[in-house]
Design a protein around this motif. Structure first.
Motif, PDB file in Angstrom:
ATOM      1  N   THR A 186      39.271  62.208  20.942  1.00 54.64           N
ATOM      2  CA  THR A 186      37.873  61.795  20.881  1.00 54.64           C
ATOM      3  C   THR A 186      37.003  62.842  21.550  1.00 54.64           C
ATOM      4  OG1 THR A 186      36.312  59.980  21.284  1.00 54.64           O
ATOM      5  CG2 THR A 186      37.894  60.456  23.029  1.00 54.64           C
ATOM      6  N   TYR A 187      35.739  62.843  21.173  1.00 57.75           N
ATOM      7  CA  TYR A 187      34.781  63.807  21.707  1.00 57.75           C
ATOM      8  C   TYR A 187      34.272  63.434  23.091  1.00 57.75           C
ATOM      9  CZ  TYR A 187      31.384  60.233  20.482  1.00 57.75           C
ATOM     10  OH  TYR A 187      30.705  59.052  20.406  1.00 57.75           O
ATOM     11  N   CYS A 188      34.397  62.176  23.500  1.00 58.87           N
ATOM     12  CA  CYS A 188      33.793  61.687  24.741  1.00 58.87           C
ATOM     13  C   CYS A 188      34.777  61.826  25.893  1.00 58.87           C
ATOM     14  CB  CYS A 188      33.367  60.232  24.593  1.00 58.87           C
ATOM     15  SG  CYS A 188      32.525  59.585  26.057  1.00 58.87           S
ATOM     16  N   SER A 189      34.315  62.457  26.992  1.00 57.66           N
ATOM     17  CA  SER A 189      35.214  62.668  28.136  1.00 57.66           C
ATOM     18  C   SER A 189      34.714  61.970  29.391  1.00 57.66           C
ATOM     19  CB  SER A 189      35.364  64.168  28.416  1.00 57.66           C
ATOM     20  OG  SER A 189      34.116  64.748  28.757  1.00 57.66           O
ATOM     21  N   LYS A 190      33.835  60.973  29.270  1.00 54.94           N
ATOM     22  CA  LYS A 190      33.297  60.287  30.442  1.00 54.94           C
ATOM     23  C   LYS A 190      34.417  59.661  31.273  1.00 54.94           C
ATOM     24  CE  LYS A 190      28.665  59.188  28.768  1.00 54.94           C
ATOM     25  NZ  LYS A 190      27.662  58.121  28.548  1.00 54.94           N
ATOM     26  N   SER A 191      34.183  59.606  32.571  1.00 55.65           N
ATOM     27  CA  SER A 191      35.199  59.058  33.478  1.00 55.65           C
ATOM     28  C   SER A 191      35.551  57.623  33.124  1.00 55.65           C
ATOM     29  CB  SER A 191      34.699  59.129  34.925  1.00 55.65           C
ATOM     30  OG  SER A 191      34.508  60.462  35.323  1.00 55.65           O
ATOM     31  N   VAL A 192      34.556  56.839  32.726  1.00 58.86           N
ATOM     32  CA  VAL A 192      34.824  55.446  32.380  1.00 58.86           C
ATOM     33  C   VAL A 192      35.735  55.340  31.170  1.00 58.86           C
ATOM     34  CG1 VAL A 192      32.741  55.222  30.929  1.00 58.86           C
ATOM     35  CG2 VAL A 192      33.739  53.197  31.995  1.00 58.86           C
ATOM     36  N   VAL A 193      35.629  56.281  30.248  1.00 57.62           N
ATOM     37  CA  VAL A 193      36.505  56.304  29.075  1.00 57.62           C
ATOM     38  C   VAL A 193      37.917  56.696  29.481  1.00 57.62           C
ATOM     39  CG1 VAL A 193      36.924  57.388  26.835  1.00 57.62           C
ATOM     40  CG2 VAL A 193      34.594  56.759  27.501  1.00 57.62           C
ATOM     41  N   GLN A 194      38.033  57.681  30.349  1.00 59.19           N
ATOM     42  CA  GLN A 194      39.356  58.073  30.834  1.00 59.19           C
ATOM     43  C   GLN A 194      40.045  56.904  31.544  1.00 59.19           C
ATOM     44  OE1 GLN A 194      39.591  61.983  32.822  1.00 59.19           O
ATOM     45  NE2 GLN A 194      37.477  62.332  32.172  1.00 59.19           N
ATOM     46  N   ARG A 195      39.300  56.178  32.374  1.00 62.32           N
ATOM     47  CA  ARG A 195      39.892  55.029  33.074  1.00 62.32           C
ATOM     48  C   ARG A 195      40.336  53.952  32.089  1.00 62.32           C
ATOM     49  NH1 ARG A 195      35.601  56.071  36.729  1.00 62.32           N
ATOM     50  NH2 ARG A 195      34.333  54.404  35.820  1.00 62.32           N
ATOM     51  N   ALA A 196      39.533  53.707  31.071  1.00 62.96           N
ATOM     52  CA  ALA A 196      39.893  52.693  30.078  1.00 62.96           C
ATOM     53  C   ALA A 196      41.172  53.081  29.341  1.00 62.96           C
ATOM     54  CB  ALA A 196      38.745  52.500  29.089  1.00 62.96           C
ATOM     55  N   MET A 197      41.308  54.348  29.018  1.00 64.37           N
ATOM     56  CA  MET A 197      42.515  54.818  28.345  1.00 64.37           C
ATOM     57  C   MET A 197      43.745  54.657  29.238  1.00 64.37           C
ATOM     58  SD  MET A 197      41.271  58.300  26.454  1.00 64.37           S
ATOM     59  CE  MET A 197      40.267  58.291  24.968  1.00 64.37           C
ATOM     60  N   ARG A 198      43.603  55.028  30.496  1.00 62.45           N
ATOM     61  CA  ARG A 198      44.737  54.910  31.412  1.00 62.45           C
ATOM     62  C   ARG A 198      45.112  53.450  31.627  1.00 62.45           C
ATOM     63  NH1 ARG A 198      41.786  59.190  34.309  1.00 62.45           N
ATOM     64  NH2 ARG A 198      42.848  61.171  33.872  1.00 62.45           N
ATOM     65  N   THR A 199      44.129  52.582  31.731  1.00 61.56           N
ATOM     66  CA  THR A 199      44.401  51.147  31.860  1.00 61.56           C
ATOM     67  C   THR A 199      45.182  50.635  30.656  1.00 61.56           C
ATOM     68  OG1 THR A 199      42.417  50.814  33.188  1.00 61.56           O
ATOM     69  CG2 THR A 199      43.325  48.868  32.101  1.00 61.56           C
ATOM     70  N   ALA A 200      44.919  51.225  29.498  1.00 54.48           N
ATOM     71  CA  ALA A 200      45.621  50.835  28.269  1.00 54.48           C
ATOM     72  C   ALA A 200      47.020  51.437  28.178  1.00 54.48           C
ATOM     73  CB  ALA A 200      44.795  51.249  27.056  1.00 54.48           C
ATOM     74  N   GLY A 201      47.419  52.219  29.191  1.00 53.00           N
ATOM     75  CA  GLY A 201      48.763  52.774  29.209  1.00 53.00           C
ATOM     76  C   GLY A 201      48.903  54.132  28.571  1.00 53.00           C
ATOM     77  N   LEU A 202      47.789  54.782  28.261  1.00 55.25           N
ATOM     78  CA  LEU A 202      47.826  56.101  27.637  1.00 55.25           C
ATOM     79  C   LEU A 202      47.770  57.189  28.708  1.00 55.25           C
ATOM     80  CD1 LEU A 202      45.284  55.357  24.771  1.00 55.25           C
ATOM     81  CD2 LEU A 202      47.751  55.681  24.488  1.00 55.25           C
ATOM     82  N   THR A 203      48.408  58.308  28.443  1.00 56.21           N
ATOM     83  CA  THR A 203      48.319  59.490  29.289  1.00 56.21           C
ATOM     84  C   THR A 203      47.151  60.334  28.801  1.00 56.21           C
ATOM     85  OG1 THR A 203      50.705  59.490  29.679  1.00 56.21           O
ATOM     86  CG2 THR A 203      49.522  61.543  30.117  1.00 56.21           C
ATOM     87  N   VAL A 204      46.228  60.644  29.688  1.00 53.04           N
ATOM     88  CA  VAL A 204      44.975  61.290  29.298  1.00 53.04           C
ATOM     89  C   VAL A 204      45.008  62.776  29.640  1.00 53.04           C
ATOM     90  CG1 VAL A 204      42.466  61.296  29.600  1.00 53.04           C
ATOM     91  CG2 VAL A 204      43.729  59.133  29.629  1.00 53.04           C
ATOM     92  N   VAL A 216      36.672  67.543  26.102  1.00 50.10           N
ATOM     93  CA  VAL A 216      36.946  66.427  25.204  1.00 50.10           C
ATOM     94  C   VAL A 216      38.307  65.863  25.615  1.00 50.10           C
ATOM     95  CG1 VAL A 216      35.548  67.327  23.310  1.00 50.10           C
ATOM     96  CG2 VAL A 216      37.959  67.973  23.478  1.00 50.10           C
ATOM     97  N   LEU A 217      38.681  64.744  25.038  1.00 50.30           N
ATOM     98  CA  LEU A 217      39.896  64.053  25.484  1.00 50.30           C
ATOM     99  C   LEU A 217      40.937  63.958  24.374  1.00 50.30           C
ATOM    100  CD1 LEU A 217      38.525  61.021  27.527  1.00 50.30           C
ATOM    101  CD2 LEU A 217      39.182  63.296  28.368  1.00 50.30           C
ATOM    102  N   ARG A 218      42.188  64.079  24.824  1.00 47.31           N
ATOM    103  CA  ARG A 218      43.340  63.706  23.997  1.00 47.31           C
ATOM    104  C   ARG A 218      44.204  62.783  24.840  1.00 47.31           C
ATOM    105  NH1 ARG A 218      46.758  68.417  21.520  1.00 47.31           N
ATOM    106  NH2 ARG A 218      47.516  68.674  23.664  1.00 47.31           N
ATOM    107  N   ALA A 219      44.601  61.664  24.267  1.00 47.54           N
ATOM    108  CA  ALA A 219      45.473  60.717  24.948  1.00 47.54           C
ATOM    109  C   ALA A 219      46.795  60.642  24.203  1.00 47.54           C
ATOM    110  CB  ALA A 219      44.823  59.345  25.009  1.00 47.54           C
ATOM    111  N   VAL A 220      47.866  60.408  24.957  1.00 47.74           N
ATOM    112  CA  VAL A 220      49.220  60.400  24.397  1.00 47.74           C
ATOM    113  C   VAL A 220      49.889  59.077  24.732  1.00 47.74           C
ATOM    114  CG1 VAL A 220      51.436  61.598  24.268  1.00 47.74           C
ATOM    115  CG2 VAL A 220      49.339  62.899  24.778  1.00 47.74           C
TER     116      VAL A 220
END
Length: 222
Positions: A186-204, A216-220
């Motif tokens: 995704t194009y958005c790298s805001k801290s709140v987005v990173q936290r949401a991804m990590r809460t969902a179990g993704l590696t950011v 920008v962000l890539r999650a795995v």
């Protein structure tokens, strides 16, 4: 269609669409083409080809929009001769009066944009021998599928425009769609987005972005 949509030029000479309800562009005003190429192709599709060399790639896009991400993906699928099954959702398909003005085919030397937009919704359509398209008219909150994906393009409007799509439960849903080792970009790298991804179990992962975009962000999915 209730949403007003207009075509606008971006700084790299490629078009974008502007949503009149949010007054937000579908792509970066600094360059639609360079943004999509960096975020979704260089950080998403090409690494997915490498990670899953023996597989046809299954791909989910949140927000079909202008069709630029799909067109770039189709071009790479043809060039690499890698089959891609592309599933995309959107709530408000863009009318042909706007899509026919977009200059993506001219810039890329392709001729498939009309076919992508004219493909019927809620069915599977073979656009080329290496690219099948399945467009679903649905909100992410309502969408469900038994398919599992190697890659997710997350291209919703910004968290200020659609905050409900950037929360942990939505990324948890997308994580459930992903195969082990699958990628989300995704194009958005805001801290709140990173936290949401990590809460969902993704590696950011943070990566350098296109012009005028630091990260920008890539999650795995582990």
């Amino acid at each position: 269609m209730s949403t007003t949509i207009r075509v606008a030029m971006t700084a790299d000479g490629s078009h974008t669409l502007v949503n009149g309800d949010f007054e937000k562009s579908y792509h970066s005003v600094y360059g639609a083409l360079q943004e999509s190429q960096r975020v979704y192709i260089e950080l998403g599709l090409l690494p997915a080809f490498e990670r899953f060399p023996a597989n046809p790639i299954t791909l989910f896009e949140m927000g079909f929009g202008s069709g630029l991400n799909a067109l770039l993906t189709l071009r790479e699928a043809e060039q690499h001769q890698r089959p891609v099954h592309y599933v995309a959702i959107d709530t408000d398909p863009v009318p042909s009066s706007e899509t026919q003005q977009l200059n993506f085919d001219q810039l890329l030397g392709t001729h498939h944009l009309d076919a992508l937009h004219e493909a019927p919704w809620n069915t599977v359509v073979a656009i080329t021998p290496y690219f099948t398209l399945e467009k679903r008219q649905s909100r992410l909150q309502d969408f469900d599928t038994d398919q599992r994906f190697h890659l997710v393009y997350f291209d919703a409007f910004s968290p200020t425009s659609q905050p409900e799509l950037w929360e942990a439960d939505m990324f948890g849903k997308l994580a459930g769609f992903l195969l082990p080792g699958g990628l989300l970009t995704t194009y958005c790298s805001k801290s709140v987005v990173q936290r949401a991804m990590r809460t969902a179990g993704l590696t950011v992962e943070k990566h350098s972005g296109p012009h005028y975009k630091r990260n920008v962000l890539r999650a795995v999915k582990s």
